[in-house]
Structure formats: structure tokens, C-alpha cells
Design a protein around this motif. Sequence first.
Motif, PDB file in Angstrom:
ATOM      1  N   ALA A  56       3.262  -3.151  -7.959  1.00  0.00           N
ATOM      2  CA  ALA A  56       4.729  -3.248  -8.784  1.00  0.00           C
ATOM      3  C   ALA A  56       3.885  -4.483 -10.131  1.00  0.00           C
ATOM      4  O   ALA A  56       4.940  -4.855 -11.298  1.00  0.00           O
ATOM      5  N   GLY A  57       2.774  -4.993 -10.023  1.00  0.00           N
ATOM      6  CA  GLY A  57       2.010  -5.249 -10.763  1.00  0.00           C
ATOM      7  C   GLY A  57       2.140  -6.592 -11.147  1.00  0.00           C
ATOM      8  O   GLY A  57       1.228  -7.480 -11.908  1.00  0.00           O
ATOM      9  N   LEU A  58       2.136  -7.172  -9.778  1.00  0.00           N
ATOM     10  CA  LEU A  58       2.207  -8.683  -9.565  1.00  0.00           C
ATOM     11  C   LEU A  58       0.998  -9.710  -9.751  1.00  0.00           C
ATOM     12  O   LEU A  58       0.107  -8.496  -8.987  1.00  0.00           O
ATOM     13  N   THR A  59       0.500 -10.689  -9.940  1.00  0.00           N
ATOM     14  CA  THR A  59      -1.309 -10.845  -9.587  1.00  0.00           C
ATOM     15  C   THR A  59      -0.852 -11.635  -8.263  1.00  0.00           C
ATOM     16  O   THR A  59      -0.083 -12.284  -7.935  1.00  0.00           O
ATOM     17  N   LEU A  60      -1.979 -11.612  -8.064  1.00  0.00           N
ATOM     18  CA  LEU A  60      -2.582 -12.445  -6.323  1.00  0.00           C
ATOM     19  C   LEU A  60      -1.793 -14.013  -6.347  1.00  0.00           C
ATOM     20  O   LEU A  60      -0.844 -14.472  -6.017  1.00  0.00           O
ATOM     21  N   ALA A  61      -1.334 -14.833  -7.869  1.00  0.00           N
ATOM     22  CA  ALA A  61      -0.782 -15.922  -7.619  1.00  0.00           C
ATOM     23  C   ALA A  61       0.532 -15.351  -7.648  1.00  0.00           C
ATOM     24  O   ALA A  61       0.916 -16.955  -6.722  1.00  0.00           O
ATOM     25  N   GLN A  62       1.321 -14.439  -8.277  1.00  0.00           N
ATOM     26  CA  GLN A  62       2.476 -14.513  -8.707  1.00  0.00           C
ATOM     27  C   GLN A  62       2.799 -14.744  -6.475  1.00  0.00           C
ATOM     28  O   GLN A  62       4.030 -14.883  -6.601  1.00  0.00           O
ATOM     29  N   ARG A  87       8.495  -9.305 -15.322  1.00  0.00           N
ATOM     30  CA  ARG A  87       7.012  -8.451 -15.877  1.00  0.00           C
ATOM     31  C   ARG A  87       7.578  -7.287 -16.734  1.00  0.00           C
ATOM     32  O   ARG A  87       6.829  -6.923 -17.430  1.00  0.00           O
ATOM     33  N   LEU A  88       9.330  -6.720 -16.256  1.00  0.00           N
ATOM     34  CA  LEU A  88       9.343  -6.092 -17.268  1.00  0.00           C
ATOM     35  C   LEU A  88       9.429  -5.756 -18.449  1.00  0.00           C
ATOM     36  O   LEU A  88       8.995  -5.519 -19.418  1.00  0.00           O
TER      37      LEU A  88
ATOM     38  N   ILE B  95      -0.490   4.330 -22.219  1.00  0.00           N
ATOM     39  CA  ILE B  95       1.118   3.796 -22.124  1.00  0.00           C
ATOM     40  C   ILE B  95       1.650   4.886 -21.018  1.00  0.00           C
ATOM     41  O   ILE B  95       2.508   4.460 -20.558  1.00  0.00           O
ATOM     42  N   ALA B  96       1.351   6.691 -20.846  1.00  0.00           N
ATOM     43  CA  ALA B  96       1.679   7.515 -19.683  1.00  0.00           C
ATOM     44  C   ALA B  96       2.303   6.335 -18.122  1.00  0.00           C
ATOM     45  O   ALA B  96       3.135   6.261 -17.124  1.00  0.00           O
ATOM     46  N   GLU B  97       1.130   5.411 -17.601  1.00  0.00           N
ATOM     47  CA  GLU B  97       1.230   4.725 -16.937  1.00  0.00           C
ATOM     48  C   GLU B  97       1.754   3.378 -16.467  1.00  0.00           C
ATOM     49  O   GLU B  97       2.285   2.981 -15.620  1.00  0.00           O
ATOM     50  N   LEU B  98       2.133   3.109 -17.584  1.00  0.00           N
ATOM     51  CA  LEU B  98       2.695   1.613 -17.788  1.00  0.00           C
ATOM     52  C   LEU B  98       4.266   2.323 -17.995  1.00  0.00           C
ATOM     53  O   LEU B  98       4.913   1.690 -17.087  1.00  0.00           O
ATOM     54  N   VAL B 105       9.535  -1.019 -11.485  1.00  0.00           N
ATOM     55  CA  VAL B 105       9.677  -2.177 -11.817  1.00  0.00           C
ATOM     56  C   VAL B 105      10.714  -2.144 -11.857  1.00  0.00           C
ATOM     57  O   VAL B 105      11.562  -3.119 -11.567  1.00  0.00           O
ATOM     58  N   ALA B 106      11.596  -1.594 -12.670  1.00  0.00           N
ATOM     59  CA  ALA B 106      12.646  -0.986 -13.514  1.00  0.00           C
ATOM     60  C   ALA B 106      14.111  -1.500 -12.197  1.00  0.00           C
ATOM     61  O   ALA B 106      14.979  -1.659 -12.217  1.00  0.00           O
TER      62      ALA B 106
END
Lengths: 129, 129
Positions: A56-62, A87-88, B95-98, B105-106
Amino acid sequence: MRIGELAEATGTTTKALRFYEEAGLLPSPDRTGTGYRDYPPEIISRLAFIRRSQSAGLTLAQIRGILQIRDGGQAPCEHVQELLRARLSDLDRQIAELKELRGTVAQLQADATTLEPARCDPASVCRYL
Amino acid sequence: MRIGELAEATGTTTKALRFYEEAGLLPSPDRTGTGYRDYPPEIISRLAFIRRSQSAGLTLAQIRGILQIRDGGQAPCEHVQELLRARLSDLDRQIAELKELRGTVAQLQADATTLEPARCDPASVCRYL
DNA sequence: CTTGACCTTCCCCTGCACTGGAAGGTCCAA
DNA sequence: TTGGACCTTCCAGTGCAGGGGAAGGTCAAG
């Protein structure tokens, strides 16, 4: 289970597992008499959570922050909601920035393929940029 | 001109200028009798090129490549065209990946705000992820 | 008893584009 | 002559998520 088994079971590496331990995402496991790490099976679902969070794109710190709340006996729901919100909006910002850059680069590229070299000035290196 | 003046004239820092020199983007300038760097005014347009290239998202390594071609007496047009092509397709991919990640995430975030905590299983840390 | 696969800690390296700071030399005005 | 602003080199660190590899201990099979 030993670290190699755990790595294989969760699709990661022994390096990463030791790193997660060092970074506070995994608790220090028990050790066998000869010092080998000895993980309980439950650790697998914790690693599954870490992987879901990463995707989901969170960092390890988060992720560590979430785990610490959970380990403190609380439910991290609200914190997770806040992280997802942030994040969104961060993703929206990144996408917008990349789109703008794409527009710029597309224009440069179009010019570069249609315009003739037209006496580039060596001092300014390249008239396409 | 001295490094501080050049930095101010081009909106960068003396640190960055020395770094560019070290990285092969700027030629080693003449030195004054006491060892101070002494830049010719033409260096400003070279730095302007570097900044334009950076704002197009090129890396310093790529910019160095262009500069080396120019410094070798050739026009870097074709190389620049190729770099811009590659950069554009890379941007499209990013861009496609994001966007895909944004969708994920949404969805997570929507679930997290509409679903009740519903007996989170502490072992899996958080049902929202 | 040895071989090979596993484990341990330790420290450094990666990419990117710088930035910070220490120790010391130089220039110019008051 | 002194002070502050400038300059020099060199080393180290930033953030991110580990990877590479050395030196050495351990385990099970043959």
C-alpha cells in the motif's frame, strides 16, 4: 522455526528479517541453545501484515508505528485511517506532479523530433532542452 | 568570477558547484594565485542548461553524457532525442503505477472509513490493510 | 570425520544529489 | 591589525530498504 524457513515461508530473505528486527518491526525472537533465532508460527501473519502495508506504499517507519500501537495493546484503526488519508493525498500530489512533468517532456520531445537542429548554439549545449 | 558569485548568479550553492565539478559536469576552472576558483562568464549558460535538463527530470549522469558529447565537439541532438523518448515512456510507466496504487489505497481508505472495526484480529494487526 | 548447508555478528555498499561541518588560508574595509 | 566574509580541502551524513560478503560457529547426513 528458523530464520531461513521463515524467509522462505514469507517470500523474503534472511537479510530482510534481521533488518526488520533491527528496525523494530519484528520482536527479538527466542534463541536456541546455540544462538539460532527460533520464531513462533504467529510471526508469519505479522510479516504478512508488513507486506500488505508495503504494497500500500507505507514506509517501514509508518508500519513500525502501526505495529507499536498494536503491540501496546491498542487497535491502530484510527492511526491507519489517518495514514491512508495522508498516503492518498500524497499520491494525488505525486501523480499531478508527474503529469505536469510529462507534459513538459512531451513538448520537448515533440520539438526535438520536428524542429531541425537549426544551428544549435554550442555554448548553450542543446536547443532542445 | 568566484564560486560564490557564480552560485548566486545561477541560484545554486557553492557546495553544488564543487559537486558538479567533481561529478564531471563542470570543467575544472582556472585558479587565482591563491587557489580560488575563477570562472569565465560562459559557465553560466552551461549551468542554465544543467538546470533546464534537471527540470526535465534528467539525472546528473544523463546530463553529463550530453555535456560530454558537446564537449567532444559533436551536437548531442540525437542522444537528447533518445533520452527524452526514454524519459517520456518512463514517466508514463510511473504514472500508470502510481494510478494503480492510488486505486488500491483509495479502496483501503474507503473501507477503513465505512467498515466498523469489526473485531480486528490482533494477530493480523489491522484488518484495514 | 568430513562436507555442505545453514546460522551468527560485523561492517561496508548501493543510488541520488547534494548538505554540513571542521580546519585552515585569503581578502578587504575600518 | 583585526574581524568578518569569503575561499580551500576533506570527511561524513542524509533517506530508503535492504544487499554483499567476511569470519566463524552449528547441524545432519554419509
